[in-house]
Design an enzyme around this catalytic site. Structure first.
Site, PDB file in Angstrom:
ATOM      1  N   ARG A 118       0.792  -1.224   0.000  1.00 23.11           N
ATOM      2  CA  ARG A 118       0.000   0.000   0.000  1.00 23.11           C
ATOM      3  C   ARG A 118       0.832   1.286   0.000  1.00 23.11           C
ATOM      4  O   ARG A 118       0.577   2.196  -0.785  1.00 23.11           O
ATOM      5  CB  ARG A 118      -0.904   0.068   1.244  1.00 23.11           C
ATOM      6  CG  ARG A 118      -2.206  -0.635   1.108  1.00 23.11           C
ATOM      7  CD  ARG A 118      -2.576  -1.208   2.437  1.00 23.11           C
ATOM      8  NE  ARG A 118      -1.574  -2.195   2.780  1.00 23.11           N
ATOM      9  CZ  ARG A 118      -1.638  -3.470   2.386  1.00 23.11           C
ATOM     10  NH1 ARG A 118      -2.667  -3.888   1.724  1.00 23.11           N
ATOM     11  NH2 ARG A 118      -0.672  -4.331   2.660  1.00 23.11           N
ATOM     12  N   THR A 119       1.795   1.363   0.894  1.00 20.34           N
ATOM     13  CA  THR A 119       2.446   2.664   1.083  1.00 20.34           C
ATOM     14  C   THR A 119       3.255   3.038  -0.163  1.00 20.34           C
ATOM     15  O   THR A 119       3.210   4.181  -0.617  1.00 20.34           O
ATOM     16  CB  THR A 119       3.336   2.629   2.342  1.00 20.34           C
ATOM     17  OG1 THR A 119       2.581   2.062   3.408  1.00 20.34           O
ATOM     18  CG2 THR A 119       3.794   4.014   2.729  1.00 20.34           C
ATOM     19  N   LYS A 133      25.434  -3.315  -1.063  1.00 21.17           N
ATOM     20  CA  LYS A 133      26.901  -3.245  -1.176  1.00 21.17           C
ATOM     21  C   LYS A 133      27.484  -2.438  -0.026  1.00 21.17           C
ATOM     22  O   LYS A 133      28.679  -2.164  -0.001  1.00 21.17           O
ATOM     23  CB  LYS A 133      27.287  -2.575  -2.496  1.00 21.17           C
ATOM     24  CG  LYS A 133      26.740  -3.237  -3.731  1.00 21.17           C
ATOM     25  CD  LYS A 133      27.063  -2.360  -4.954  1.00 21.17           C
ATOM     26  CE  LYS A 133      26.112  -2.639  -6.090  1.00 21.17           C
ATOM     27  NZ  LYS A 133      26.121  -1.543  -7.075  1.00 21.17           N
ATOM     28  N   ARG A 168      10.972   4.078   3.297  1.00 15.97           N
ATOM     29  CA  ARG A 168      10.658   3.098   4.355  1.00 15.97           C
ATOM     30  C   ARG A 168      11.932   2.361   4.699  1.00 15.97           C
ATOM     31  O   ARG A 168      12.708   1.986   3.805  1.00 15.97           O
ATOM     32  CB  ARG A 168       9.601   2.109   3.879  1.00 15.97           C
ATOM     33  CG  ARG A 168       9.439   0.952   4.857  1.00 15.97           C
ATOM     34  CD  ARG A 168       8.248   0.097   4.573  1.00 15.97           C
ATOM     35  NE  ARG A 168       7.012   0.811   4.875  1.00 15.97           N
ATOM     36  CZ  ARG A 168       5.816   0.250   4.856  1.00 15.97           C
ATOM     37  NH1 ARG A 168       5.686  -1.030   4.555  1.00 15.97           N
ATOM     38  NH2 ARG A 168       4.733   0.945   5.133  1.00 15.97           N
ATOM     39  N   HIS A 228       4.643   6.061  11.366  1.00 11.60           N
ATOM     40  CA  HIS A 228       4.141   5.844   9.998  1.00 11.60           C
ATOM     41  C   HIS A 228       3.155   6.988   9.711  1.00 11.60           C
ATOM     42  O   HIS A 228       1.938   6.790   9.664  1.00 11.60           O
ATOM     43  CB  HIS A 228       3.462   4.479   9.915  1.00 11.60           C
ATOM     44  CG  HIS A 228       3.191   3.983   8.531  1.00 11.60           C
ATOM     45  ND1 HIS A 228       3.219   4.797   7.414  1.00 11.60           N
ATOM     46  CD2 HIS A 228       2.889   2.736   8.072  1.00 11.60           C
ATOM     47  CE1 HIS A 228       2.934   4.071   6.341  1.00 11.60           C
ATOM     48  NE2 HIS A 228       2.734   2.816   6.713  1.00 11.60           N
TER      49      HIS A 228
END
Ligand code: CP
Length: 306
Positions: A51-52, A80, A101, A129
């Site tokens: 969703r986000t 890396k 995120r 959030h």
């Protein structure tokens, strides 16, 4: 330049302005269809999301802009060893705004300190959030008609659930809010949230273990998933995961106008049979998430559509 790390980065007036803008976008999407032409949104997702990430991308595309980004830490140079601060310096050359995120709490905050574009925290560990909170506020205000004088039950994983932490931060600033915290002992709301947020704002709350005890008195039931990815061992997760299951029988205990929200994804905590109950608002919530992220992008880019 503005970033969004927590709902507290926005005053109540600014929050209300974003929600009003989202309502106007819902009513008149065509007015906004070219507002971000030539602008790019980067989605930097070091942790899984449906969703986000996709709603931020849909929001930018709906505004006439473009999107770029990565959807896992494995598919970018973090694998890396590249740091978040170096990555954001690169992305600042490629995009006009970004949503990040990250599994580590505070990573988006590190990014915004090295960024020359607005950074949106799209979820950092068990911390915050804020765009889910904007989504939740828009859903509640649109369907209930108000953000004050509400009794809200927060149910499930209140320890690790970042959506719950952000929602509490936002709602304690409205009048007449009461919370019922419904969780097993092991997944109680952390002490810093109870003492530094709820008690500091004199917001009445009680803690209960049984969902049935709380249901008859609620205006909103906010269900959450047990956050498997934040547990230190599988055994504890398995013991907790089906602690709450909202089903049609339990819904009989609730008021006729109680709304059920869930940030999703759902696992077992809401039985599929509840989806057809008119009080189930969690799929409507997803659509509101697009409108409100469109409003947020316009606000952070300081684009005023007449
Ligand atoms: N609500 C939410 O954050 O969902 P995703 O993890 O799918 O983005």
């Amino acid at each position: 330049m503005r970033h969004l790390m927590s709902p507290l980065d926005l005053t109540v007036e600014e929050l209300d302005n974003i929600l009003n803008l989202a309502n106007d976008i819902e009513l008149h999407p065509e007015k906004y269809a070219h507002a971000c032409e030539g602008k790019k949104l980067a989605t930097l997702f070091y942790e899984p999301s449906t969703r986000t990430r996709l709603s931020h991308e849909a929001a930018m595309l709906n505004l006439g802009g473009s999107v770029l980004g990565f959807s896992s830490a494995d598919s970018c140079s973090a694998s890396k060893g590249e740091s978040v601060s170096d990555t954001i310096r690169m992305v600042s050359c490629y995009a006009d705004i970004c949503a990040m995120r990250h599994p580590k709490e505070g990573a988006p905050m590190v990014a915004c300190r090295h960024s020359s574009i607005p950074v949106i925290n799209a979820g950092d560990g068990g911390h915050q959030h804020p765009t889910q909170t904007l989504t939740d506020l828009l859903t509640i205000r649109s369907l209930k008609g108000r953000l004050d004088n509400l009794k809200i039950g927060l149910c499930g994983d209140l320890k690790f659930g970042r959506t719950v932490h952000s929602l509490i931060h936002a709602l304690v600033r409205y009048t007449g809010i009461e919370f019922v915290l419904i969780s097993p002992e092991e997944l109680r709301l952390p002490g810093y949230m109870r003492e530094d947020v709820l008690e500091k704002h004199n917001v009445p709350y009680k803690e209960v273990v049984r969902m049935e005890e709380a249901l008859p008195e609620l205006d909103i039931l906010y269900m959450t998933r047990v956050q498997k990815e934040r547990f230190f061992n599988e055994e504890d997760y398995v013991r907790m995961k089906d602690f709450y299951i909202l089903d049609a029988k339990k819904m009989e205990l609730a008021n006729e106008d109680m709304l059920v929200l869930h940030p999703l994804p759902r696992v077992n905590e809401i039985a599929v049979e509840v989806d057809k109950d008119p009080r189930a608002a969690y799929f409507k919530q997803v659509q509101y998430g697009v409108y409100v992220r469109m409003a947020l992008i316009l606000t952070l880019l300081e684009i005023d559509v007449k």
